[in-house]
Structure formats: C-alpha cells, structure tokens
Enzyme design. Structure first.
Site, short mmCIF file in Angstrom:
data_model
loop_
_atom_site.label_atom_id
_atom_site.label_comp_id
_atom_site.label_asym_id
_atom_site.label_seq_id
_atom_site.Cartn_x
_atom_site.Cartn_y
_atom_site.Cartn_z
N ASP A 132 40.45 -23.12 -29.20
CA ASP A 132 41.06 -22.45 -28.06
C ASP A 132 42.56 -22.69 -28.09
O ASP A 132 43.01 -23.84 -28.03
CB ASP A 132 40.45 -23.08 -26.78
CG ASP A 132 40.37 -22.12 -25.64
OD1 ASP A 132 41.29 -21.32 -25.49
OD2 ASP A 132 39.38 -22.21 -24.87
N ASP B 214 43.80 -18.04 -25.09
CA ASP B 214 43.75 -18.13 -23.63
C ASP B 214 44.74 -17.14 -22.98
O ASP B 214 45.90 -17.06 -23.43
CB ASP B 214 44.13 -19.57 -23.25
CG ASP B 214 43.93 -19.87 -21.79
OD1 ASP B 214 42.78 -19.81 -21.33
OD2 ASP B 214 44.92 -20.19 -21.09
N GLU C 292 41.41 -13.65 -24.55
CA GLU C 292 41.02 -13.59 -23.14
C GLU C 292 42.04 -12.71 -22.43
O GLU C 292 43.23 -13.02 -22.42
CB GLU C 292 41.02 -14.99 -22.52
CG GLU C 292 40.48 -14.94 -21.11
CD GLU C 292 40.88 -16.14 -20.26
OE1 GLU C 292 40.13 -16.48 -19.34
OE2 GLU C 292 41.95 -16.73 -20.49
N HIS D 28 33.22 -21.29 -18.80
CA HIS D 28 33.58 -22.45 -17.97
C HIS D 28 34.36 -22.07 -16.72
O HIS D 28 34.70 -22.93 -15.93
CB HIS D 28 34.41 -23.42 -18.82
CG HIS D 28 35.68 -22.78 -19.29
ND1 HIS D 28 35.70 -21.78 -20.25
CD2 HIS D 28 36.97 -22.95 -18.89
CE1 HIS D 28 36.94 -21.38 -20.43
NE2 HIS D 28 37.74 -22.06 -19.62
N ASP D 29 34.67 -20.78 -16.55
CA ASP D 29 35.38 -20.33 -15.34
C ASP D 29 34.46 -19.55 -14.41
O ASP D 29 34.91 -19.07 -13.37
CB ASP D 29 36.54 -19.38 -15.73
CG ASP D 29 37.62 -20.08 -16.53
OD1 ASP D 29 37.82 -21.29 -16.32
OD2 ASP D 29 38.27 -19.41 -17.35
C1 NOJ Z 1 41.76 -19.32 -18.67
C2 NOJ Z 1 40.91 -20.53 -18.90
O1 NOJ Z 1 39.63 -20.12 -19.29
C3 NOJ Z 1 40.93 -21.32 -17.62
O2 NOJ Z 1 39.99 -22.35 -17.60
C4 NOJ Z 1 42.32 -21.83 -17.41
O3 NOJ Z 1 42.41 -22.46 -16.15
C5 NOJ Z 1 43.35 -20.69 -17.44
N1 NOJ Z 1 43.11 -19.77 -18.49
C6 NOJ Z 1 44.73 -21.25 -17.63
O4 NOJ Z 1 44.91 -21.75 -18.92
#
Ligand code: NOJ
Length: 552
Positions: free
Chosen positions: A96, A203, A253, A327-328
């Site tokens: 990542d 990310d 992402e 994870h989000d």
């Molecule tokens: C996306 C990530 O998946 C998340 O966990 C993170 O808080 C934000 N980007 C900032 O890096």
C-alpha cells in the site's frame, strides 16, 4: 502486462490479522504463520495495508518513514522472509503506497517546520484569508473540509502559513506540482519493487492533483474540486514510468471519482493502473450522501450503479476492482445481508454476486468467514480517528449518546478492524494478550477453525468461487449484461463468452422472491454451477444465489 483478470486478491490489515509476539498487535510474522491458510483458500495476491514507521494516528496511513518497517509490525528481515515464504506457496505481495500525504512526523515535514525552504515546497502551504496584519493567521484559505471532519487547513505558526490536510491534521498533503516530490515518491515505489513485491495499491491516488486555483466550493465540501484534478493522468503515467512498474499489478483507490476517469486510469493503452476501486456502490445507504445519516440501502440505486460501472468499463476496455469490504467499511453481511438468521446464506450470496462480475475480486480478512460488525456499545471501544471525531461532531450537533452510538455501530471503520477470528480460544486465537482493539461480540462462534470443520461453510464457498475464476474464462473474460433491471429485490446478470452463458441471480431479501421477466423453469437445461441452498425451486429463497451455466 501482469495477469490479473483471473486472479483474486486477499486484503490483510496487519494490525488486526495475527499477532506472533503476544503484544496484542498483529505483525508480519503473524502473516507468515497464516500463509498455509491463505494458500489453501486459493487466493493469488496478498495486499497488506501500511506497516511502515508511523505514529499510528490513522493506523499507518500516516507514514513517517516510507522505507522502514514500524517495530510494532516487525523488521525488514521479517518482510523479506514474508516475500520469500509467500512466493514459495505461490502467493504474491502487494503493498500500500500512501503518496498523497505523509505524517507530520516525516523528516520532510520536520525539515519544512525547521525552516528549510526546499522542504516547504514539498507541502501545500498558503496564506489565510482576511488577514488584518502580517502575523494574523486570518481564516483558512478555502472552505474545504477534511475527510475526518473539520477544516482541511491547519495554521502552523512555525511556517507562518496554513497547510492543507485532506485527512487528519497529522497528515499534511504533498505538493505533486513539485517534480522533486514526484521523483522522491517514485523512488519509494521502486525501493519496494526491488524488494520483491508484485504489485501496489495506491491510497487516495486521485486526490494528489490539486486544482490550479484554490477557491471555496460553493456547492459542497471541496471534494469535487480536488478529486481527479488537473494532470492526474500525466502524474500516474510518469509514476509508472519512473518507478518501472508498468508490468506489475496496480490498483488505485479513487475517492469521489467518476466512470470516465476510471476508464482512463485503467485502459491498458494509457499505461496508468491495472484497475480502480470506486465507492459509489457503498454509499447507497448514506442519506443525502452523508455517511453519518442512516437510511436503508437504496436497492435500485445499487443495481443502477453496478450496471453502469460494469457495462461502462467493459465497453471502453477498463477494469474494475470488485469489493464489498475493506478496512474502511462496515462488514457487508451486517450491511446488505442479515448477520443473524441468514448470516451464512446472505454472506454467500453477497460473495457470489460480486465475484462472478467482470473485474478482479478482493476479499477482506474475515469476510470469508462471514465476520460481522463489531457490536460495540461504548465509545471507549472505538479506536479510529474518524469515528472518534464524528462521535464528537454528532454530539455537538445535538444527538444523544445513544443516537451517536447507533450511528457508529453501523458506520464506524472499526467494524472492519476487529481482530481476525482464528479459533474459539482466548482472544479468538489472534493474540495471547488483550488486542489493541476489542474483538467482535460473536468471536466465540464465528472463526476459522469452525469454518474449516464445515464443508458447507462460507469459507468453502469462497474457495469454490476462487477456483471457478481460475478455471472458467467466462468469469474472467466474459461480457456482462444486467437483467431484471426493474426488480428491486434481486441483482441479476448474464455473462457470455464464446457460446457459453452464465446467469447469476441474487436475492437480496430475507423472503422468497420471484423473478419478473424470467422463470427458473427457463433454466431447466442449465447446470447449477453454484448456489447456497440445496436443489432449486421456482422462486429464489431468502438470500438465495444461483449461478446457472450452459453452452448455447
Ligand atoms: C484511505 C485509506 O484506506 C484510509 O484508511 C485512510 O484513512 C485514508 N485513505 C487516508 O490515507
């Protein structure tokens, strides 16, 4: 170009996956210990979320040193051992890369604070508005809001400027208009490539190109101004070239993006990314687009989004990353399924619904067990910076403690961050010490050991889905067409390839439902490739999925 159409990626959140040294925090040796489990499932790639040196304000997405491993997670030797051991089992590692921002503890930001003008040009620093005199901070340069609540600008007296942070205040954004920054970041990517990884997840990569003019957003919180900004495609092409990753598997992402940009990011001729994550399908239960306002999922919207993105990407030669969980996100079985009576059936239906589409599927740790939301009942259980900020904001807006907790129970990112459930033993076999974050309430019954004992488990169902993608070109390569488009109870689509046909029918309701335009009788000659109930009936049973295959 890397091969990814018939592959499956498994996402590991190391902090919550497996703790090998009994400190309550998962680590790289823990991942090594779990490789047999992962290889047995059949996945191809392991994407590990960040384990680099970090103050952990945002669980590692706040990086203080891109080239070193945080001692909580292990050492560089552990990392090298992981790459080697994974490789021996046919598993490849994806890392990542958080290139939009650093931690405020990163040496670059620290040098900027100490007055080094070269490093000040690494970040986005601006004067305030409405200053009355030279020393007056004034007001934030724009009205943009950060992702975790509050202004995206922070006044820093040592710089005499405001700095931009689209996430936590401890995550200053890097200035990608500065070629030295882009060069430094490409070196980071190359460093990890040379250590033997096979791919990268980038990310919030579509937030790196900020608008040329910084102005207030008169219609919202700024997102639409800084997502997919100017030069983003050039920046990505340059990164791919200068890091030498054109033949690796890459996924970006994409926050608040659109189909047109994702086509552009992923068309092979453009040499940007293999595939993109987009999130519109995970906002269909946000009331008025607000994550913190609850509403039942809008099924018609979900169907329309899948149809538009699946057929739109296919038509233009783009490629989707397919996912429900990460994870989000809250756990999908608690969100679009039923995490009680129909947990097994709905977890399987949701899995098949996404895995049989066109794109590369991602499985998030524990999803293959049907792990559910955490079930926390106290604010003291939560760890996530976004959840804690929004709890405060919701209370300030006048919500009672119970109301604010109800919202967090459904929406907190910590729902996806509870420790992986390996067994019925202490701390679910995750650690020998109390974990850094509480376990989900049902850990004694939902775990790997139970799933491995049951040949009809959700885990076994995932194994079969992975195997089907590996073996059947129609899944990896076939065209896709959505059917039953006006039926709010089902998601249904048809894949076709070289005279073969695969029809996937997914019931999203806890009741029997009928198809509107087809009858299951029409498929009497088709083979049932996969299902979550024995046999077939005339209707679809609660959360039933049927994958029906025939040669034309
Ligand atoms: C996306 C990530 O998946 C998340 O966990 C993170 O808080 C934000 N980007 C900032 O890096």
């Amino acid at each position: 170009m890397a091969d990814f159409k018939n592959k499956v990626v498994y996402q590991i959140y190391p902090k919550s996956f497996k703790d090998s040294n009994g400190d309550g925090i998962g680590d790289l040796r823990g991942v090594i210990d779990a490789l047999d489990y992962l290889a047995d499932m059949g996945v191809d790639y392991l994407w590990l979320t960040p384990f680099f040196v970090s103050p952990q304000k945002d669980n590692g997405y706040d990086i203080a040193d891109y080239l070193a491993i945080d001692p909580h997670f292990g050492t560089m030797d552990d990392f090298d051992a992981l790459v080697k051991a994974a490789d021996a089992k046919g598993l490849k590692i994806m890392l990542d890369m958080v290139l939009c921002h650093t931690s405020d503890q990163h040496a670059w930001f620290q040098r900027a604070l100490a007055g080094d003008a070269d490093y000040q040009r690494y970040y986005i620093l601006r004067d305030g508005c409405n200053k009355t005199c030279a020393d007056d901070p004034g007001e934030p340069p724009t009205n943009w809001q950060c992702a975790f609540g509050g202004s995206a600008w922070q006044w820093e007296p040592r710089l005499g400027k405001w700095y931009l942070h689209l996430h936590d205040v401890s995550q200053p954004d890097l200035d990608w208009t500065n070629p030295t920054v882009r060069d430094e970041l490409a070196k980071v990517v190359r460093f990890w490539k040379e250590r033997g990884v096979a791919g990268f997840r980038f990310d919030v990569i579509n937030l790196v190109a900020k608008p040329e003019v910084f102005a207030d957003d008169t219609q919202g919180l700024g997102r639409r101004l800084f997502a997919d900004g100017p030069h983003i495609h050039e920046y990505l092409q340059e990164l791919v070239r200068s890091a030498g990753i054109g033949d690796m598997v890459t996924v970006g992402e994409m926050a608040s993006t659109d189909l047109e940009n994702c086509i552009h990011y992923t068309r092979p001729a453009n040499h940007e990314l293999s595939m993109t994550f987009s999130f519109h399908h995970l906002k269909v239960d946000y009331k008025d687009g607000d994550k913190w306002a609850l509403m039942p999922p809008d099924m018609m919207r979900l169907k329309q989004l899948f149809a538009a993105w699946q057929t739109g990407m296919a038509k233009a030669g783009g490629w989707n990353a397919l996912f429900w969980c990460n994870h989000d996100q809250p756990r999908i079985v608690s969100r679009l399924g039923d995490d009680k009576e129909y947990r097994e059936a709905s977890a399987k239906m949701l899995a098949a619904c996404i895995h049989l589409m066109r794109g590369t599927p991602y499985i998030y740790q524990g999803e293959e067990l049907g792990m559910t939301n955490a079930g926390y009942t106290s604010i003291a259980d939560y760890r996530d910076v976004e959840s804690l900020n929004y709890y405060r904001i919701l209370r300030e807006q006048g919500k009672t403690e119970a109301e604010a907790l109800t919202i967090l129970t459904a929406r907190s990112r910590d729902n996806g961050r509870t420790p992986m459930q390996w067994s019925a033993g202490p701390y679910a076999g995750f650690s020998t010490k109390e974990p850094w974050i509480p376990l989900a309430k049902n850990h004694a019954t939902i775990h790997v050991e139970a799933a491995q004992r049951d040949e009809d488990s959700i885990l076994a169902f995932y194994r079969r889905l992975i195997q089907l993608r590996h073996e059947m070109p129609i899944i990896a390569e076939g065209d896709i067409r959505f059917i039953e488009e006006d039926n709010p109870d089902v998601i249904a689509y048809e894949r076709t390839w070289q005279g073969e046909q695969l029809t996937v029918l997914c019931n999203f309701r806890p009741t029997d439902v009928h198809l509107r335009h087809l009858s299951l009788q029409d498929f009497a000659d088709a083979q049932k490739l996969l299902g979550n109930y024995p046999g077939r009936e005339e209707c679809l049973r609660p959360y039933e999925v049927l994958a029906l295959y025939r040669q034309a």
